[in-house]
Design an enzyme around this catalytic site. Structure first.
Site, PDB file in Angstrom:
ATOM      1  N   HIS A 165     -68.875  12.771  35.245  1.00 13.95           N
ATOM      2  CA  HIS A 165     -69.215  11.961  36.431  1.00 13.95           C
ATOM      3  C   HIS A 165     -70.663  11.486  36.430  1.00 13.95           C
ATOM      4  O   HIS A 165     -71.037  10.642  37.232  1.00 13.95           O
ATOM      5  CB  HIS A 165     -68.918  12.764  37.700  1.00 13.95           C
ATOM      6  N   ASP A 373     -77.866   6.930  38.176  1.00 13.62           N
ATOM      7  CA  ASP A 373     -76.724   7.451  38.920  1.00 13.62           C
ATOM      8  C   ASP A 373     -75.465   7.151  38.118  1.00 13.62           C
ATOM      9  O   ASP A 373     -75.271   6.004  37.694  1.00 13.62           O
ATOM     10  CB  ASP A 373     -76.664   6.748  40.290  1.00 13.62           C
TER      11      ASP A 373
HETATM   12  C1  GDG Z   1     -71.389  12.382  41.143  1.00 10.73           C
HETATM   13  C2  GDG Z   1     -72.323  11.428  40.399  1.00 10.73           C
HETATM   14  C3  GDG Z   1     -70.705   9.616  40.870  1.00 10.73           C
HETATM   15  C4  GDG Z   1     -72.610  11.467  51.263  1.00 10.73           C
HETATM   16  N1  GDG Z   1     -73.273  11.859  52.348  1.00 10.73           N
HETATM   17  C5  GDG Z   1     -72.355  12.281  53.233  1.00 10.73           C
HETATM   18  C6  GDG Z   1     -71.108  12.135  52.663  1.00 10.73           C
HETATM   19  N2  GDG Z   1     -71.290  11.626  51.444  1.00 10.73           N
HETATM   20  C7  GDG Z   1     -70.206  11.295  50.521  1.00 10.73           C
HETATM   21  C8  GDG Z   1     -70.157   9.805  50.256  1.00 10.73           C
HETATM   22  C9  GDG Z   1     -69.579   9.742  48.849  1.00 10.73           C
HETATM   23  C10 GDG Z   1     -70.070  11.032  48.234  1.00 10.73           C
HETATM   24  O1  GDG Z   1     -70.463  11.898  49.269  1.00 10.73           O
HETATM   25  C11 GDG Z   1     -71.279  10.805  47.341  1.00 10.73           C
HETATM   26  O2  GDG Z   1     -70.846  10.203  46.181  1.00 10.73           O
HETATM   27  P1  GDG Z   1     -71.838   9.716  45.039  1.00 10.73           P
HETATM   28  O3  GDG Z   1     -71.077   8.876  44.104  1.00 10.73           O
HETATM   29  O4  GDG Z   1     -72.940   8.975  45.665  1.00 10.73           O
HETATM   30  O5  GDG Z   1     -72.476  11.011  44.329  1.00 10.73           O
HETATM   31  P2  GDG Z   1     -72.075  12.554  43.911  1.00 10.73           P
HETATM   32  O6  GDG Z   1     -70.802  12.976  44.471  1.00 10.73           O
HETATM   33  O7  GDG Z   1     -73.245  13.355  44.293  1.00 10.73           O
HETATM   34  O8  GDG Z   1     -72.016  12.695  42.333  1.00 10.73           O
HETATM   35  C12 GDG Z   1     -72.159  10.036  40.952  1.00 10.73           C
HETATM   36  C13 GDG Z   1     -69.804  10.647  41.525  1.00 10.73           C
HETATM   37  O9  GDG Z   1     -70.029  11.962  41.015  1.00 10.73           O
HETATM   38  C14 GDG Z   1     -68.344  10.325  41.307  1.00 10.73           C
HETATM   39  O10 GDG Z   1     -68.039  10.326  39.948  1.00 10.73           O
HETATM   40  O11 GDG Z   1     -70.547   8.393  41.546  1.00 10.73           O
HETATM   41  O12 GDG Z   1     -72.957   9.144  40.228  1.00 10.73           O
HETATM   42  O13 GDG Z   1     -73.658  11.850  40.520  1.00 10.73           O
HETATM   43  O14 GDG Z   1     -68.186   9.743  48.877  1.00 10.73           O
HETATM   44  O15 GDG Z   1     -69.358   9.209  51.218  1.00 10.73           O
HETATM   45  N3  GDG Z   1     -69.968  12.447  53.279  1.00 10.73           N
HETATM   46  C15 GDG Z   1     -70.068  12.944  54.539  1.00 10.73           C
HETATM   47  N4  GDG Z   1     -71.258  13.125  55.135  1.00 10.73           N
HETATM   48  C16 GDG Z   1     -72.415  12.800  54.543  1.00 10.73           C
HETATM   49  O16 GDG Z   1     -73.486  12.963  55.111  1.00 10.73           O
HETATM   50  N5  GDG Z   1     -68.947  13.262  55.176  1.00 10.73           N
END
Ligand code: GDG
Length: 730
Positions: A165, A373
């Site tokens: 990821h 990212d």
């Molecule tokens: C990895 C990789 C890759 C965020 N703040 C809150 C919240 N979120 C949810 C968002 C989103 C998820 O968390 C964050 O997703 P990201 O893609 O930004 O990053 P990660 O999960 O840390 O990490 C990344 C991902 O895996 C998938 O392969 O995209 O690059 O680092 O869904 O909505 N959800 C809630 N409250 C929050 O304050 N409920």
């Protein structure tokens, strides 16, 4: 249909213990939210850590039973595991390193590494209790990179997928990790390895080649007898959930949150991330500061909603980052705030899904500018939230995997404060038509490539790998077929044995002159020659002088330069109608290839001339061949020559001369009752095709072949020849 076993560091459920009581919460993060919306009709089991440190046996049992109802299996981590495997190797070695923050990588903590190995084995032990023969196992992310190989060792037939990821760094970065081979070996246990972007895939393939020596063909790597498929699967989101959140929520609370956020009529710029140095939060605040400074007309009319979700607070760099963000926010706010306006609204906490989606809807601009990212799902979720309004601007870092897909965002360099500031100006001034146009294009893509589509594509391609495995099956010379070959050999009175030299009897060396026959191979050839019933022929592409020097004393027969020369009764004879006056026309072309390609070289034989690229990058060699192919084909067509592409060599020689024609001369020269031919190269395929049906043909290597059987490696060829020699003795 097979059962799907998902394994990830975290389960989609997190357990929290408060006042001796256990509470179950949905886990945050992209992986948990993404996979939870997968098709539930496939039977699933999910193995992972439920968070926390549960020691009590009774509690463990209670958790296990509770989770089992939802198809979840916990892996319990001890305090030491959490400190060394999770906070240590995963988050202080792999995470910074793979995100190009090598200044934070801890290269010398071997207790981190041992814990990483130990915990990967711990996951394996839990999997063993549940694994069924026909399960498909899908391992996720950087905390479990050793697991695919552990599963492969436990059950070689299990179908295993792995998805990373986070980014896979360039070879130049990856190579500096002390555990680079072990990590590659662990990953290559999988049948399929998936990445978010083509760049990560390219970096991985390059590391697998340069560090472990595995070449690939359009993303398919041969590892031993297996093929590993490496491909790009950009992860999507559950589109409907973000486009129409009201359908899933308490409508009143949702609307209230939106109106609270928008009541002042100010433009809302949203920034939301986990607290992480990869996210570029300080740079983003500085860009906003610059924007405010430069554009006083927006004072009081715009707010940066800065949401920072607490994370990994035990890792030093995260604490330092928290201080930096606090200071910067204070500085900007203190400098520009008025009694009625605060330029930054800063939240250091997470929000429930309900409020998060309301915030997305309310925001006018999303400023998502990570320094690196893997993908970034927040960017996609923001775009989806504008499905109905078609109003909103996404400013997105070019360093987020998502920027490959969301090309209609305002793409910025997250280290360039001016670039981000200008994007903010542009976003503030963008017309509603342009906003709608850009959003529609991005939404069109996100609707189609959802998280469900992502998982299905990954799993479909994985299942096709097993079809490929069986259709590509090579007919290896196994014990039964070898037994038949040996007994036919034993019963025969008049045998012809045709052996290629390089890659068959001896392994390839960086330069041709280094592949001299060793004592073992000489003894084997003598042994075969000594049987009165045998005619032993070496049939090679090499020049006659080298073959003469190395093997001439053995009193066997030979063919040199792919059939140009024939050696019988200690005498070399030239095939009919062969000339070499053309060499002067071809040589300059090959010399130009050498000049352009340091490390490649020319080998000149009497009646052929070859360009070798054995010592250089295969891709560069192939690129050169493509560049020069037209010139070579043009020249050779006029001169009645042919161009042969062998194993990292291109050879030009008289047409009509090949190992097949040479073979026929020997095949037709007697009434053989046993024929065996062994070779490894493309040019040896002509030998195999020239044999009568009863002949035994053996290809050395895993490529497709006209030979009846395949053997993997020079060692195995020598072992077979040894058995033949021993038959003569007994
Ligand atoms: C990895 C990789 C890759 C965020 N703040 C809150 C919240 N979120 C949810 C968002 C989103 C998820 O968390 C964050 O997703 P990201 O893609 O930004 O990053 P990660 O999960 O840390 O990490 C990344 C991902 O895996 C998938 O392969 O995209 O690059 O680092 O869904 O909505 N959800 C809630 N409250 C929050 O304050 N409920």
């Amino acid at each position: 249909m097979s059962r799907l076993v998902i394994i990830s560091n975290r389960l989609p459920v997190t357990i929290n213990k408060k006042d001796g009581e256990l509470f179950y919460y949905p886990s945050a993060g992209g992986l948990a939210t993404g996979l939870s919306s997968m098709d539930k009709s496939i039977e699933q089991l999910w193995i992972g850590w439920p968070g926390g440190n549960i020691e009590d046996k009774k509690e463990k049992k209670e958790i296990k039973d509770q989770l089992a109802n939802d198809g979840l299996v916990p892996v319990f981590l001890s305090e030491k595991d959490i400190e060394l495997y999770y906070e240590g190797f995963s988050n202080k070695v792999v995470w910074p390193h793979f995100h190009y923050f090598t200044q934070f990588t801890n290269y010398n903590n071997h207790s981190y590494w041992s814990a990483y190995e130990r915990v990967n084995n711990k996951f394996m032990e839990v999997l063993k209790e549940h694994l069924r023969d026909d399960d498909v196992v899908w391992v996720h992310d950087y905390q479990l990179m050793l697991l695919p190989a552990l599963i492969r060792t436990f059950n070689p037939n299990t179908e295993i997928g792995f998805f990373l990821h986070i980014p896979f760094p360039s070879y130049e970065i990856f190579r500096t990790l002390p555990w680079r081979e072990e990590l590659l070996e662990g990953l290559l246990g999988a049948d399929q390895i998936g990445f978010h972007t083509y760049d990560y895939m390219r970096h991985f393939l390059s590391a697998a080649y340069r560090i472990a020596g595995f070449e690939h063909n359009f993303g398919k790597i041969n590892v031993g007898q297996r093929i590993v498929n490496v491909d790009v699967f950009p992860m999507g989101i559950d589109y409907e959930k973000y486009a129409f959140p009201e359908r899933y929520l308490d409508g009143e609370h949702f609307e209230n949150t939106i109106s609270r956020l928008t009541s002042k009529g100010r433009k809302l710029i949203l920034s939301i991330d986990r607290l992480d140095y990869t996210k570029g939060i300080p740079q983003r605040i500085k860009a906003f500061e610059k924007f405010i400074k430069k554009n006083p007309q927006y004072h009081g009319k715009v707010t940066l909603l800065l949401i920072v979700v607490p994370s990994r607070s035990k890792v030093d760099q995260y604490q330092e980052l928290k201080n930096e963000v606090d200071t910067l926010v204070g500085k900007v706010d203190g400098q520009f705030r008025t009694f009625g306006w605060s330029p930054i609204q800063y939240f250091y906490r997470s929000f429930p899904f309900q409020e998060l989606t309301a915030i997305y809807k309310a925001a006018d601009i999303a400023l998502i500018t990570p320094l690196r990212d893997g993908m970034n799902l927040v960017a996609k979720e923001f775009v989806a939230s504008k499905e109905v309004s078609k109003k909103g601007v996404l400013i997105l870092s070019e360093m987020a995997g998502a920027s490959n897909e969301l090309t209609d965002a305002l793409i910025v360099n997250p280290r360039d404060i001016t670039d981000m500031e200008e994007a903010l100006e542009k976003a503030m001034e963008m017309s509603l038509e342009e906003q709608a146009e850009r959003l529609t294009k991005m939404q069109h893509r996100l609707k189609k490539y959802t998280v469900k589509h992502w998982a299905e594509t990954f799993l479909t391609e994985l299942s096709q790998m097993s079809v490929l495995k069986s259709s590509n099956e090579i007919n290896e010379l196994n014990e039964d077929s070898k037994f038949q070959l040996l007994s036919d050999y034993k019963n025969a009175k008049n045998r012809l044995i045709l052996l290629d030299y390089d890659g068959t009897l001896v392994s390839f060396k960086p330069e041709p002159h280094l592949a001299k026959p060793d004592a073992e191979v000489l003894a084997l050839l003598e042994g075969l020659r000594d049987s009165e019933a045998n005619k032993l022929v070496i049939i090679s592409g090499r020049d006659k002088d080298t073959l003469g020097d190395w093997l001439g004393h053995l009193d066997l027969e030979m063919s040199a330069e792919h059939g140009v020369w024939r050696f019988q009764k200690s005498n070399w004879e030239l095939a009919h109608g062969i000339t070499n006056s053309w060499k002067k026309d071809i040589r300059p072309v090959l010399e130009a290839m050498v000049e352009r390609t340091p490390g490649s070289f020319i080998e000149e034989k009497d009646y052929s001339i070859a360009w070798h690229y054995r010592k250089i990058d295969k891709a560069l060699g192939e690129k050169r061949i493509r560049e020069f192919r037209d010139v070579l084909l043009y020249l050779t067509a006029n001169l009645d020559l042919q161009v042969l592409e062998g194993n990292k060599v291109v050879e030009v020689k008289n047409s009509g001369v090949n190992k097949g024609n040479a073979t026929l001369k020997w095949v037709n020269s007697s009434d053989w009752d046993f024929i065996l031919a062994i070779g490894d190269d493309n040019t040896d395929e002509d030998i195999f095709k020239a044999l009568p049906d009863f002949g035994y043909s053996i290809k050395v290597g895993r490529d497709k072949t006209a030979a009846k059987y395949s053997l993997f490696g020079v060692k195995k060829v020598r072992a077979l020849l040894k058995e033949l020699v021993e038959i003569k003795v007994t």
